[in-house]
Scaffold this motif. Structure first.
Motif, PDB file in Angstrom:
ATOM      1  N   SER A 144      50.268 -32.511   1.080  1.00 50.15           N
ATOM      2  CA  SER A 144      50.072 -34.162   1.649  1.00 50.15           C
ATOM      3  C   SER A 144      50.380 -34.131   3.155  1.00 50.15           C
ATOM      4  N   ARG A 145      50.994 -32.885   3.514  1.00 48.26           N
ATOM      5  CA  ARG A 145      51.294 -33.238   5.136  1.00 48.26           C
ATOM      6  C   ARG A 145      50.069 -32.639   5.871  1.00 48.26           C
ATOM      7  N   VAL A 146      49.235 -31.638   5.453  1.00 51.07           N
ATOM      8  CA  VAL A 146      48.221 -31.248   6.049  1.00 51.07           C
ATOM      9  C   VAL A 146      47.025 -32.396   6.142  1.00 51.07           C
ATOM     10  N   SER A 147      46.954 -32.974   4.826  1.00 48.06           N
ATOM     11  CA  SER A 147      45.986 -33.998   4.759  1.00 48.06           C
ATOM     12  C   SER A 147      46.395 -35.340   5.318  1.00 48.06           C
ATOM     13  N   ARG A 148      47.413 -35.442   5.657  1.00 45.76           N
ATOM     14  CA  ARG A 148      47.969 -36.589   6.129  1.00 45.76           C
ATOM     15  C   ARG A 148      47.784 -36.348   7.967  1.00 45.76           C
ATOM     16  N   LEU A 149      48.337 -35.362   8.656  1.00 44.72           N
ATOM     17  CA  LEU A 149      48.319 -34.887   9.860  1.00 44.72           C
ATOM     18  C   LEU A 149      47.090 -34.568  10.496  1.00 44.72           C
ATOM     19  N   TYR A 150      46.195 -33.762   9.913  1.00 45.70           N
ATOM     20  CA  TYR A 150      45.225 -33.131  10.612  1.00 45.70           C
ATOM     21  C   TYR A 150      43.883 -34.003  10.718  1.00 45.70           C
ATOM     22  N   PRO A 151      43.468 -34.835   9.782  1.00 48.35           N
ATOM     23  CA  PRO A 151      42.052 -35.514  10.019  1.00 48.35           C
ATOM     24  C   PRO A 151      42.172 -36.368  11.399  1.00 48.35           C
ATOM     25  N   ALA A 152      42.947 -37.368  11.482  1.00 46.75           N
ATOM     26  CA  ALA A 152      43.275 -37.996  12.578  1.00 46.75           C
ATOM     27  C   ALA A 152      43.409 -37.440  13.808  1.00 46.75           C
ATOM     28  N   THR A 346      49.904 -48.385   9.086  1.00 45.03           N
ATOM     29  CA  THR A 346      48.853 -47.647   8.910  1.00 45.03           C
ATOM     30  C   THR A 346      48.106 -47.298  10.237  1.00 45.03           C
ATOM     31  N   LEU A 347      48.387 -48.046  11.112  1.00 40.39           N
ATOM     32  CA  LEU A 347      47.772 -47.634  12.531  1.00 40.39           C
ATOM     33  C   LEU A 347      48.868 -46.911  13.537  1.00 40.39           C
ATOM     34  N   THR A 348      49.823 -46.860  13.054  1.00 38.10           N
ATOM     35  CA  THR A 348      50.895 -46.354  13.897  1.00 38.10           C
ATOM     36  C   THR A 348      50.333 -44.832  14.221  1.00 38.10           C
ATOM     37  N   TYR A 349      50.018 -43.798  13.274  1.00 40.82           N
ATOM     38  CA  TYR A 349      49.920 -42.709  13.722  1.00 40.82           C
ATOM     39  C   TYR A 349      48.750 -42.179  14.501  1.00 40.82           C
ATOM     40  N   PRO A 350      47.419 -42.712  14.187  1.00 33.94           N
ATOM     41  CA  PRO A 350      46.361 -42.483  15.003  1.00 33.94           C
ATOM     42  C   PRO A 350      46.529 -43.429  16.548  1.00 33.94           C
ATOM     43  N   PHE A 351      47.245 -44.519  16.327  1.00 37.77           N
ATOM     44  CA  PHE A 351      47.529 -45.170  17.998  1.00 37.77           C
ATOM     45  C   PHE A 351      48.329 -44.231  18.753  1.00 37.77           C
ATOM     46  N   TYR A 352      49.255 -43.662  17.974  1.00 40.53           N
ATOM     47  CA  TYR A 352      50.323 -42.671  18.840  1.00 40.53           C
ATOM     48  C   TYR A 352      49.526 -41.571  19.285  1.00 40.53           C
ATOM     49  N   ALA A 389      42.617 -47.066  16.881  1.00 43.18           N
ATOM     50  CA  ALA A 389      43.407 -46.420  15.975  1.00 43.18           C
ATOM     51  C   ALA A 389      42.978 -47.261  14.348  1.00 43.18           C
ATOM     52  N   TRP A 390      42.506 -48.312  14.273  1.00 37.20           N
ATOM     53  CA  TRP A 390      42.219 -48.755  13.180  1.00 37.20           C
ATOM     54  C   TRP A 390      40.439 -48.065  12.812  1.00 37.20           C
ATOM     55  N   LEU A 391      39.815 -47.989  13.689  1.00 34.04           N
ATOM     56  CA  LEU A 391      38.449 -47.249  13.398  1.00 34.04           C
ATOM     57  C   LEU A 391      38.883 -45.742  12.909  1.00 34.04           C
ATOM     58  N   ARG A 394      40.131 -45.938   9.428  1.00 34.71           N
ATOM     59  CA  ARG A 394      39.129 -46.500   8.438  1.00 34.71           C
ATOM     60  C   ARG A 394      37.855 -45.426   8.173  1.00 34.71           C
ATOM     61  N   LEU A 395      37.538 -44.721   9.332  1.00 36.97           N
ATOM     62  CA  LEU A 395      36.263 -43.812   9.347  1.00 36.97           C
ATOM     63  C   LEU A 395      36.827 -42.473   9.249  1.00 36.97           C
ATOM     64  N   VAL A 396      38.067 -42.095   9.381  1.00 39.21           N
ATOM     65  CA  VAL A 396      38.340 -40.616   9.319  1.00 39.21           C
ATOM     66  C   VAL A 396      39.408 -40.463   8.405  1.00 39.21           C
ATOM     67  N   GLU A 397      40.572 -41.182   8.366  1.00 43.53           N
ATOM     68  CA  GLU A 397      41.754 -40.973   7.700  1.00 43.53           C
ATOM     69  C   GLU A 397      41.507 -41.385   6.291  1.00 43.53           C
ATOM     70  N   THR A 398      41.122 -42.456   6.125  1.00 36.88           N
ATOM     71  CA  THR A 398      40.780 -42.782   4.834  1.00 36.88           C
ATOM     72  C   THR A 398      39.848 -42.060   3.802  1.00 36.88           C
ATOM     73  N   PRO A 399      38.548 -41.632   4.489  1.00 35.97           N
ATOM     74  CA  PRO A 399      37.484 -40.798   3.437  1.00 35.97           C
ATOM     75  C   PRO A 399      37.815 -39.387   3.832  1.00 35.97           C
ATOM     76  N   VAL A 400      38.296 -38.862   4.733  1.00 36.77           N
ATOM     77  CA  VAL A 400      38.542 -37.402   4.972  1.00 36.77           C
ATOM     78  C   VAL A 400      39.797 -36.897   4.085  1.00 36.77           C
ATOM     79  N   GLY A 401      41.194 -37.537   4.191  1.00 34.56           N
ATOM     80  CA  GLY A 401      42.245 -37.203   3.879  1.00 34.56           C
ATOM     81  C   GLY A 401      42.386 -36.961   2.388  1.00 34.56           C
ATOM     82  N   PRO A 402      41.888 -37.684   1.582  1.00 36.03           N
ATOM     83  CA  PRO A 402      42.076 -37.523   0.171  1.00 36.03           C
ATOM     84  C   PRO A 402      41.159 -36.350  -0.080  1.00 36.03           C
TER      85      PRO A 402
END
Length: 417
Positions: A144-152, A346-352, A389-391, A394-402
């Motif tokens: 869960s940590r790897v799939s959450r942190l690394y794609p973005a 949901t935007l916080t991490y990529p925005f940061y 961050a939204w892009l 939408r284009l990286v976190e949502t498809p790549v993380g799972p």
């Protein structure tokens, strides 16, 4: 586990060694009943309750509603750090073309405290990691940590590197070998320059995850294990300061530990209710955390600083970080249940990840190339980073993380077989 043990004990106590159907045929029903009663009484010592103290207090009924106030605190922390990077520090002069203290004299004086948004992030992280790891295995926690942190993170590395190559006058690009090391998120212990200015906090988070996984998640998250972890980590941090050894500092994170520990204890308060021990952990963490923040951000002997900071304001902001998460833990912010907070969260991490360096590029383009005034430039830069961050989400976190999580799960199953 406790509930299963009590059920087993109750079952043993209720089960006779023989039933009426297995009694000898020559016995009368009354004789068989008498013998069964005596046999059950004889077995009673084996079913006696365990005299050890149960250290796991009863948990409250689980709440199914999402704590959207936490999402609100996340985006507040991210925007605070963003303002600090845009108008609250002197290093951004190269983007504006002049000191932001001259462009935003009042806002700059306030934004200099935005650096403390990181401390709020750490308290929230302690709360959320304890909550999300409950009932999970070590493998589930790792995936869960790897799939959450690394794609973005990977996406941000690519975007910032491309921007540095395109506009080296704002930020010069790193060498290719350094950029490749940054993809591992291990650039700091390797002594390599950072592509992302904010990634030092990710290294702090990663060490927190490692410590929590090894000492708590590995054997299963419980009230007792989390409390022991908090107490031992606090003591280790104090001893590390006395030892003043770089290796122990790197492992124990003496300056950042109080914020994570406070968040862990606040989640236990949320889950089990208030008690003296948990609030003592929170209070100790606050006392130690405010000391670190004050010494890190305020020097009474400094003569050349971008903006003067007050130690009393620093104390106030650190207190807000603990108090706001405590309000969430106690349910005081349940009224902040607006749907848009979930979207903002949901935007916080990529925005940061992208806001600092890419935001500087945006400021340079909007203000110096297109000639926008300072305030429209500031708002446009923040808005651009939110859209980006939204892009990424939408284009990286949502498809790549799972997908990454599924691949790691399959690999884990293959190793076990």
């Amino acid at each position: 586990m406790t509930g299963t043990t009590e059920t087993t004990r109750a079952t043993r106590a209720a089960e006779p060694t023989e039933t009426a159907e297995t009694a000898e045929p020559t016995e009368t029903a009354e004789t068989a009943r008498t013998r069964l009663t005596r046999t059950t009484l004889t077995k009673t010592p084996d079913a006696a309750p365990d005299t050890t103290v149960d250290t796991e207090p009863p948990a409250r009924a689980p709440r199914t509603d999402r704590m959207r106030a936490l999402d609100g605190l996340r985006i507040l922390a991210a925007l605070s750090v963003c303002l600090f990077h845009y108008v609250g520090k002197g290093q951004v002069e190269h983007a504006w073309g002049q000191s932001p203290k001259q462009l935003f004299p009042d806002l700059s004086a306030v934004a200099t405290y935005g650096a403390l948004g990181v401390q709020l992030f750490f308290v929230i992280s302690g709360f959320v990691i304890c909550m999300s790891s409950w009932g999970r295995s070590l493998g589930d926690f790792f995936r869960s940590r790897v799939s959450r942190l690394y794609p973005a993170y990977w996406a941000a590395i690519v975007l910032v590197t491309a921007a540095c190559v395109a506009l080296p006058s704002v930020i010069p690009p790193l060498r290719l070998d350094e950029v490749l090391v940054n993809l591992t998120m291990l650039q700091q212990p390797m002594g390599v320059g950072r592509v992302l200015g904010v990634c030092w906090t990710l290294w702090v988070e990663a060490r927190f995850y490692l410590l929590f996984a090894l000492f708590v998640v590995w054997k299963g998250v419980t009230y007792r294990r989390v409390v022991l972890f908090c107490c031992l980590w606090t003591v280790a941090g104090v001893l590390a300061r006395v030892a003043d050894n770089p290796l122990t500092d790197e492992i124990v994170m003496r300056d950042h530990a109080p914020f994570f520990i406070g968040g862990l204890a606040l989640y236990l308060i949320h889950r089990y209710g208030s008690d003296l021990l948990l609030w003592s952990i929170v209070a100790t963490s606050w006392l130690l955390g405010q000391r670190y923040s004050t010494t890190a951000l305020w020097d009474p002997h400094a003569t050349q600083v971008f903006q003067e900071r007050s130690p009393y304001v620093i104390l106030l902001v650190v207190t807000f970080a603990f108090a706001s998460v405590a309000a969430v833990a106690l349910g005081r912010l349940r009224w902040a249940n607006w749907r848009w907070l979930t979207f903002a969260g949901t935007l916080t991490y990529p925005f940061y990840l992208v806001h600092e360096h890419l935001g500087w590029f945006a400021i340079a383009v909007y203000h110096r190339k297109f000639g926008l005034d300072p305030w429209p430039t500031l708002l446009a830069a923040i808005g651009t980073m939110l859209v980006l961050a939204w892009l990424i989400h939408r284009l990286v976190e949502t498809p790549v993380g799972p997908r990454l999580k599924r691949l790691m799960k399959q690999q884990s199953e293959r190793i076990r077989t």
